[in-house]
Design an enzyme around this catalytic site. Structure first.
Site, PDB file in Angstrom:
ATOM      1  N   LYS A  86      64.118  10.635  18.593  1.00 13.40           N
ATOM      2  CA  LYS A  86      64.743  10.302  17.671  1.00 13.40           C
ATOM      3  C   LYS A  86      64.210  11.910  16.942  1.00 13.40           C
ATOM      4  O   LYS A  86      63.955  13.144  17.514  1.00 13.40           O
ATOM      5  CB  LYS A  86      62.487   9.760  17.260  1.00 13.40           C
ATOM      6  CG  LYS A  86      62.513   9.170  15.882  1.00 13.40           C
ATOM      7  CD  LYS A  86      62.682   7.876  15.815  1.00 13.40           C
ATOM      8  CE  LYS A  86      62.230   7.108  14.415  1.00 13.40           C
ATOM      9  NZ  LYS A  86      62.605   5.880  14.337  1.00 13.40           N
ATOM     10  N   GLY A 188      53.625  -8.275   3.736  1.00 14.78           N
ATOM     11  CA  GLY A 188      54.788  -7.260   3.307  1.00 14.78           C
ATOM     12  C   GLY A 188      56.582  -8.539   3.016  1.00 14.78           C
ATOM     13  O   GLY A 188      57.193  -8.805   4.453  1.00 14.78           O
ATOM     14  N   GLY A 190      59.312  -7.679   2.451  1.00 16.00           N
ATOM     15  CA  GLY A 190      60.889  -5.747   2.292  1.00 16.00           C
ATOM     16  C   GLY A 190      61.658  -7.490   2.902  1.00 16.00           C
ATOM     17  O   GLY A 190      61.933  -8.300   2.985  1.00 16.00           O
ATOM     18  N   VAL A 192      63.247  -6.854   6.151  1.00 10.31           N
ATOM     19  CA  VAL A 192      62.822  -7.829   6.762  1.00 10.31           C
ATOM     20  C   VAL A 192      62.025  -9.041   6.664  1.00 10.31           C
ATOM     21  O   VAL A 192      62.069  -9.905   7.112  1.00 10.31           O
ATOM     22  CB  VAL A 192      62.167  -6.794   8.437  1.00 10.31           C
ATOM     23  CG1 VAL A 192      61.918  -7.893   9.963  1.00 10.31           C
ATOM     24  CG2 VAL A 192      63.139  -5.694   8.410  1.00 10.31           C
ATOM     25  N   TYR A 194      61.085 -10.870   4.194  1.00 10.17           N
ATOM     26  CA  TYR A 194      61.944 -11.830   3.181  1.00 10.17           C
ATOM     27  C   TYR A 194      62.874 -12.045   3.754  1.00 10.17           C
ATOM     28  O   TYR A 194      63.087 -13.731   4.160  1.00 10.17           O
ATOM     29  CB  TYR A 194      62.463 -11.377   1.895  1.00 10.17           C
ATOM     30  CG  TYR A 194      62.112 -12.043   0.721  1.00 10.17           C
ATOM     31  CD1 TYR A 194      61.512 -12.536   0.219  1.00 10.17           C
ATOM     32  CD2 TYR A 194      63.235 -13.219   1.046  1.00 10.17           C
ATOM     33  CE1 TYR A 194      61.325 -13.429  -0.738  1.00 10.17           C
ATOM     34  CE2 TYR A 194      63.627 -14.142   0.199  1.00 10.17           C
ATOM     35  CZ  TYR A 194      62.645 -13.470  -0.917  1.00 10.17           C
ATOM     36  OH  TYR A 194      62.608 -15.184  -1.918  1.00 10.17           O
TER      37      TYR A 194
END
Ligand code: NAD
Length: 364
Positions: A86, A188, A190, A192, A194
């Site tokens: 990362k 949430g 958003g 993902v 939705y």
């Protein structure tokens, strides 16, 4: 000119045997970044680049180490030929993010030489990846192209993986009716959350939804058959079968866990357990927690196929087409079910079972 230096963080509490950690700085563009390569046994360390206003370098170190370790476990259990890594860029109020800064970041990645491959994360966009690609090929998350038609926004594929996990785990633990009429809470709505709501709606689930964004909630009310809206603070208290955290991490903690009524927790948010010990508390309460890094691997699977198509290599042992990519995403359901069944048989928390299974893959 991006200066790249390897740094020693072996005393850090989050170190966990990281192979390499780099500091990258370019004074002209204001770039200050850290790149962590946790483990490259299975392939190059692929993981997103987070652009965030860390208050100091120590905070950035903690975040990059924790996130890169997570990528090793995620890719290993998803069966990908990838290691874990990362990067983070410390947002500088005096020198905001520019395409020049992202190109300088790419220059640094080129110097690291393919040990780490970047992609989008919080605070970085597809456009940023295009800027990075001007100075290195060690970047994924680019727009679809003739070379790499599977590229593009991975969020719908992350949602598909979460949905497979919800479906297969609830089926394994008593819901034989394929979720029709079953109450599912999603925190949430958003990119993902939705899409997950749409999958569940198609199977006739009753949705209990919360978000701080009212537009998303109103749209869901218009588009889905059975929607109840509650406040974000109350979603975890609902009498639902499935609770899907799809907003922020840390939501499963000492305060919320005693109030959770759901039988299954399965959502996309990263780092849902505030601390590792919360996995054991959920297990002791008889709540099936599906480890986040297992169920939200659809995105990294998509990014992996896109990356290898882009560089013209195929380490998968099968054709790199959409059908095979989706089959790998569907397998998330099987892996999650196996983890939950083993957790019951061995009387151990699911997060501990998942870690052991991942380690058996990348440490062998
Ligand atoms: P997103 O930003 O598109 O959606 C997040 C949603 O959560 C938004 O609708 C936002 O309004 C809502 N939200 C934010 N704070 C909230 C709060 N306090 N209470 C209720 N709602 C709140 O993000 P996303 O891409 O859908 O990702 C969701 C989660 O899944 C994140 O934790 C992300 O790290 C993780 N994840 C995403 C992907 C992916 O492919 N997008 C892959 C792996 C993991």
């Amino acid at each position: 000119m991006t200066a790249v230096t390897e740094i020693d963080l072996s005393d850090h509490t989050e170190f966990d045997g990281h192979e390499k950690i780099f500091r990258m700085e370019d004074k002209a563009t204001g770039l200050l970044s850290f790149v962590a390569v946790h483990n490259s046994n299975l392939g190059p360390a692929l993981g997103g680049c987070r652009y965030y206003a860390y208050t100091n370098e120590a905070d950035a170190h903690s975040d990059v180490l924790r996130l890169s370790r997570g990528m090793t476990y995620k890719s290993a259990l998803a069966g990908l030929p990838l290691g874990g890594g990362k990067s983070v860029i410390i947002a500088n109020p005096d020198k905001p993010k520019t395409s020049e800064m992202m190109q300088a970041f790419g220059e640094g990645l080129e110097k690291i030489g393919g040990l780490y491959v970047t992609a989008e994360d919080v605070g970085t966009t597809e456009e940023d990846m295009v800027s990075i690609s001007n100075s290195t090929s060690y970047v994924s998350g680019l727009p679809p192209s003739d070379k790499s038609p599977l590229s593009g926004n991975p969020s719908p594929l992350t949602a598909q993986g979460v949905f497979c996990a919800v479906r297969d785990v609830t089926n394994a633990f008593g819901e034989r009716d394929k979720l029709a009429g079953v109450k599912c809470g999603i925190l949430g709505l958003g990119a993902v959350g939705y899409s997950l709501a749409r999958y569940l709606d198609e199977l006739g689930a009753k949705l209990v939804l919360a978000d701080i964004n009212d537009d998303a909630l109103q749209r869901a009310k218009r588009e889905f058959s059975s929607v109840e809206i509650v406040s974000p603070d109350n979603l975890h208290r609902q009498d639902v079968k499935v609770f899907a955290p799809c907003a922020l991490g840390g939501g499963l903690n000492d305060k919320t866990i005693p109030e959770i009524k759901a039988k299954v927790i399965c959502g996309a948010a990263n780092n849902q357990l505030a601390e590792r010990r919360h996995g054991k508390i959920l297990h002791d309460k008889g709540i099936i927690y599906t480890p986040d890094y297992v169920v939200n691997a659809g995105g990294i699977i998509a990014v992996a196929y896109a990356y290898y198509a882009q560089i013209g290599e195929n380490p998968f042992g099968h054709e790199m087409n959409r059908e095979n990519m989706v089959a790998k995403i569907e397998k998330i359901g099987d892996t999650t079910r196996e983890i939950c069944l083993r957790s019951r048989e061995e009387d151990l928390p699911t997060n501990e079972i998942a870690d052991k299974m991942a380690e058996a893959v990348f440490l062998n």
